[in-house]
Motif scaffolding. Structure first.
Motif, PDB file in Angstrom:
ATOM      1  N   MET A   1       7.219 -14.330 -76.835  1.00 17.43           N
ATOM      2  CA  MET A   1       6.898 -14.543 -75.427  1.00 17.43           C
ATOM      3  C   MET A   1       5.643 -13.765 -75.079  1.00 17.43           C
ATOM      4  N   SER A   2       4.812 -14.339 -74.226  1.00 17.35           N
ATOM      5  CA  SER A   2       3.587 -13.669 -73.819  1.00 17.35           C
ATOM      6  C   SER A   2       3.907 -12.334 -73.164  1.00 17.35           C
ATOM      7  N   SER A   3       3.062 -11.331 -73.443  1.00 22.26           N
ATOM      8  CA  SER A   3       3.317 -10.011 -72.881  1.00 22.26           C
ATOM      9  C   SER A   3       3.085  -9.999 -71.376  1.00 22.26           C
ATOM     10  N   ILE A   4       2.157 -10.844 -70.907  1.00 21.59           N
ATOM     11  CA  ILE A   4       1.890 -10.926 -69.474  1.00 21.59           C
ATOM     12  C   ILE A   4       2.115 -12.368 -69.041  1.00 21.59           C
ATOM     13  N   ALA A   5       3.178 -12.604 -68.294  1.00 16.56           N
ATOM     14  CA  ALA A   5       3.472 -13.957 -67.838  1.00 16.56           C
ATOM     15  C   ALA A   5       2.626 -14.286 -66.626  1.00 16.56           C
ATOM     16  N   PRO A   6       2.129 -15.506 -66.540  1.00 14.47           N
ATOM     17  CA  PRO A   6       1.354 -15.885 -65.362  1.00 14.47           C
ATOM     18  C   PRO A   6       2.238 -15.960 -64.129  1.00 14.47           C
ATOM     19  N   ARG A   7       1.633 -15.815 -62.992  1.00 16.41           N
ATOM     20  CA  ARG A   7       2.364 -15.920 -61.732  1.00 16.41           C
ATOM     21  C   ARG A   7       2.183 -17.307 -61.155  1.00 16.41           C
ATOM     22  N   TYR A   8       3.253 -17.999 -60.944  1.00 14.81           N
ATOM     23  CA  TYR A   8       3.243 -19.280 -60.260  1.00 14.81           C
ATOM     24  C   TYR A   8       3.662 -19.050 -58.807  1.00 14.81           C
ATOM     25  N   ARG A   9       3.315 -19.993 -57.966  1.00 15.91           N
ATOM     26  CA  ARG A   9       3.765 -19.953 -56.576  1.00 15.91           C
ATOM     27  C   ARG A   9       4.463 -21.281 -56.303  1.00 15.91           C
ATOM     28  N   ILE A  10       5.762 -21.207 -55.997  1.00 16.47           N
ATOM     29  CA  ILE A  10       6.591 -22.405 -55.903  1.00 16.47           C
ATOM     30  C   ILE A  10       7.258 -22.465 -54.536  1.00 16.47           C
ATOM     31  N   GLY A  11       7.111 -23.586 -53.867  1.00 13.91           N
ATOM     32  CA  GLY A  11       7.873 -23.821 -52.651  1.00 13.91           C
ATOM     33  C   GLY A  11       9.293 -24.224 -53.001  1.00 13.91           C
ATOM     34  N   LEU A  12      10.279 -23.704 -52.275  1.00 14.34           N
ATOM     35  CA  LEU A  12      11.682 -23.979 -52.594  1.00 14.34           C
ATOM     36  C   LEU A  12      12.468 -24.270 -51.322  1.00 14.34           C
ATOM     37  N   ILE A  13      13.161 -25.397 -51.334  1.00 15.56           N
ATOM     38  CA  ILE A  13      14.046 -25.763 -50.232  1.00 15.56           C
ATOM     39  C   ILE A  13      15.144 -26.645 -50.803  1.00 15.56           C
ATOM     40  N   ALA A  14      16.325 -26.544 -50.223  1.00 16.17           N
ATOM     41  CA  ALA A  14      17.442 -27.401 -50.633  1.00 16.17           C
ATOM     42  C   ALA A  14      18.129 -27.926 -49.385  1.00 16.17           C
ATOM     43  N   ASN A  15      18.489 -29.206 -49.402  1.00 12.97           N
ATOM     44  CA  ASN A  15      19.305 -29.737 -48.314  1.00 12.97           C
ATOM     45  C   ASN A  15      20.648 -29.026 -48.284  1.00 12.97           C
ATOM     46  N   ARG A  16      21.300 -29.078 -47.139  1.00 17.56           N
ATOM     47  CA  ARG A  16      22.528 -28.314 -46.905  1.00 17.56           C
ATOM     48  C   ARG A  16      23.579 -28.536 -47.992  1.00 17.56           C
ATOM     49  N   ALA A  17      23.810 -29.773 -48.387  1.00 15.44           N
ATOM     50  CA  ALA A  17      24.851 -30.062 -49.385  1.00 15.44           C
ATOM     51  C   ALA A  17      24.531 -29.472 -50.743  1.00 15.44           C
ATOM     52  N   HIS A  18      23.250 -29.169 -50.979  1.00 16.03           N
ATOM     53  CA  HIS A  18      22.838 -28.620 -52.273  1.00 16.03           C
ATOM     54  C   HIS A  18      22.756 -27.096 -52.269  1.00 16.03           C
ATOM     55  N   GLN A  19      23.274 -26.454 -51.219  1.00 14.39           N
ATOM     56  CA  GLN A  19      23.198 -24.991 -51.199  1.00 14.39           C
ATOM     57  C   GLN A  19      24.478 -24.317 -50.725  1.00 14.39           C
ATOM     58  N   THR A  50      17.637 -21.886 -46.916  1.00 15.91           N
ATOM     59  CA  THR A  50      17.801 -21.816 -48.367  1.00 15.91           C
ATOM     60  C   THR A  50      17.747 -20.369 -48.840  1.00 15.91           C
ATOM     61  N   LEU A  51      16.852 -19.577 -48.253  1.00 22.16           N
ATOM     62  CA  LEU A  51      16.795 -18.165 -48.618  1.00 22.16           C
ATOM     63  C   LEU A  51      18.056 -17.441 -48.157  1.00 22.16           C
ATOM     64  N   ASP A  52      18.586 -17.814 -46.995  1.00 17.30           N
ATOM     65  CA  ASP A  52      19.856 -17.241 -46.550  1.00 17.30           C
ATOM     66  C   ASP A  52      20.946 -17.479 -47.587  1.00 17.30           C
ATOM     67  N   ALA A  53      21.012 -18.708 -48.110  1.00 21.58           N
ATOM     68  CA  ALA A  53      22.034 -19.049 -49.098  1.00 21.58           C
ATOM     69  C   ALA A  53      21.839 -18.252 -50.379  1.00 21.58           C
ATOM     70  N   ILE A  54      20.589 -18.055 -50.783  1.00 22.93           N
ATOM     71  CA  ILE A  54      20.312 -17.261 -51.989  1.00 22.93           C
ATOM     72  C   ILE A  54      20.849 -15.839 -51.816  1.00 22.93           C
ATOM     73  N   GLY A  55      20.625 -15.265 -50.627  1.00 28.05           N
ATOM     74  CA  GLY A  55      21.119 -13.919 -50.374  1.00 28.05           C
ATOM     75  C   GLY A  55      22.626 -13.847 -50.262  1.00 28.05           C
ATOM     76  N   GLN A  56      23.224 -14.786 -49.550  1.00 19.61           N
ATOM     77  CA  GLN A  56      24.675 -14.777 -49.342  1.00 19.61           C
ATOM     78  C   GLN A  56      25.444 -14.934 -50.650  1.00 19.61           C
ATOM     79  N   MET A  57      24.898 -15.717 -51.582  1.00 18.89           N
ATOM     80  CA  MET A  57      25.569 -15.942 -52.869  1.00 18.89           C
ATOM     81  C   MET A  57      25.026 -15.050 -53.978  1.00 18.89           C
ATOM     82  N   ASN A  58      24.116 -14.159 -53.604  1.00 20.37           N
ATOM     83  CA  ASN A  58      23.586 -13.172 -54.553  1.00 20.37           C
ATOM     84  C   ASN A  58      23.048 -13.850 -55.817  1.00 20.37           C
TER      85      ASN A  58
END
Length: 295
Positions: A1-19, A50-58
């Motif tokens: 694996m590369s010693s320095i991984a590149p940084r990507y910037r990704i938008g993330l959203i999920a509809n209610r049923a998917h989170q 979506t970020l709320d769900a990420i935090g609530q489900m750790n």
């Protein structure tokens, strides 16, 4: 694996049923791809709920590269559209993951439609299924020196897989260019299908390369306006065709828009199985990387 991984910037959203559920698409993505996220270290620009769900489900404990955008009703999705087209390398998105529930009406709101359209125009991957997002993380990690994830090997046994190749009129020449460039990879698939005219053109290309053996290289269905998209949608729903490369022309009005949406809706209905690629830039990179992964 590369010693320095590149940084990507990704938008993330999920509809209610998917989170909301413990086995939801968001949970499956962030737990199953956690090791890829940790190696790639992308900055995740996450719409409020979506970020709320990420935090609530750790789901990403201790992960430092999370940025909150407003809730969708407060413009979060609109801001993702703006970041997709932003030319500033410190702000623009490299990809968008929008886990779409096909029966959620918010996925047809103007900002949701505009988000996909601008991704196509600007050559940014628009990943609307769990399978498509998982594959993106796997392929980008592979491109950055990671070893393949053996748990995903079955998806990359191309000799057991089908692919649909579809292109609007203005994009047919680009489809032929991609198919010729990546012919060896596409030739590994168990079968290829396409809507009418595109299928005929691809078979002509295959005959140029393989002679008579290429006559039926692609199975042509009806043209899109006459129902070919619906025929391929059935294959997706029956899990006989996992991937769709659909080169869309975002600059023209399309009389059979409902048929196009039907095809995408089919992929999102079997979100853990199917994926769609909609632009030339990502399609080209995807074919390159999937060829490497299949080896």
């Amino acid at each position: 694996m590369s010693s320095i991984a590149p940084r990507y910037r990704i938008g993330l959203i999920a509809n209610r049923a998917h989170q909301d559920a413990p086995d939801s698409a968001l949970v499956q993505l962030l737990t199953g791809s956690r090791h890829r996220i940790e190696s790639l270290q992308p900055e995740l620009i996450v719409v409020g709920r979506t970020l709320d769900a990420i935090g609530q489900m750790n789901l990403l404990p201790g992960y430092e590269h999370l940025v909150r955008f407003p809730y969708g009703r407060h413009g979060g999705l609109m801001k993702l559209v703006s970041r997709t087209v932003d030319e500033d390398p410190e702000r623009t998105l490299d990809a968008v993951i929008y886990l779409i529930d096909p029966v959620d009406p918010s996925s047809t709101f103007p900002e949701a439609v505009a988000l996909k359209r601008q991704c196509v125009i600007h050559g940014k991957p628009f990943l609307s299924t769990l399978a498509g997002a998982q594959e993106w993380f796997e392929l980008e990690a592979l491109a950055n020196g990671a070893a393949p994830d053996a748990s995903l090997d079955d998806r990359f046994r191309l000799g057991q897989e089908g692919i649909a190749l579809i292109a609007h009129d203005a994009m047919k020449s680009r489809m032929l260019e991609l198919a010729e460039k990546h012919f060896a990879v596409l030739d590994q698939f168990a079968f290829r299908c396409a809507t009418g005219t595109t299928g005929g053109l691809l078979n002509q290309l295959a005959m140029k390369i393989k002679g008579e053996a290429g006559r039926h290289w692609v199975k042509p269905f009806l043209s899109g306006p006459l129902g070919g998209d619906a025929q391929i949608a059935e294959l997706i729903l029956e899990q006989q065709c996992r991937r769709v490369l659909f080169l869309e022309d975002p600059h023209v009005a399309r009389q059979h828009e409902a048929d196009i949406q039907l095809l995408e809706r089919a992929a999102r209905t079997v979100t853990a199985y199917a994926s769609c690629m909609s632009d030339v830039k990502w399609g080209d990179r995807w074919l390159t990387l999937i060829g490497q992964r299949a080896q």
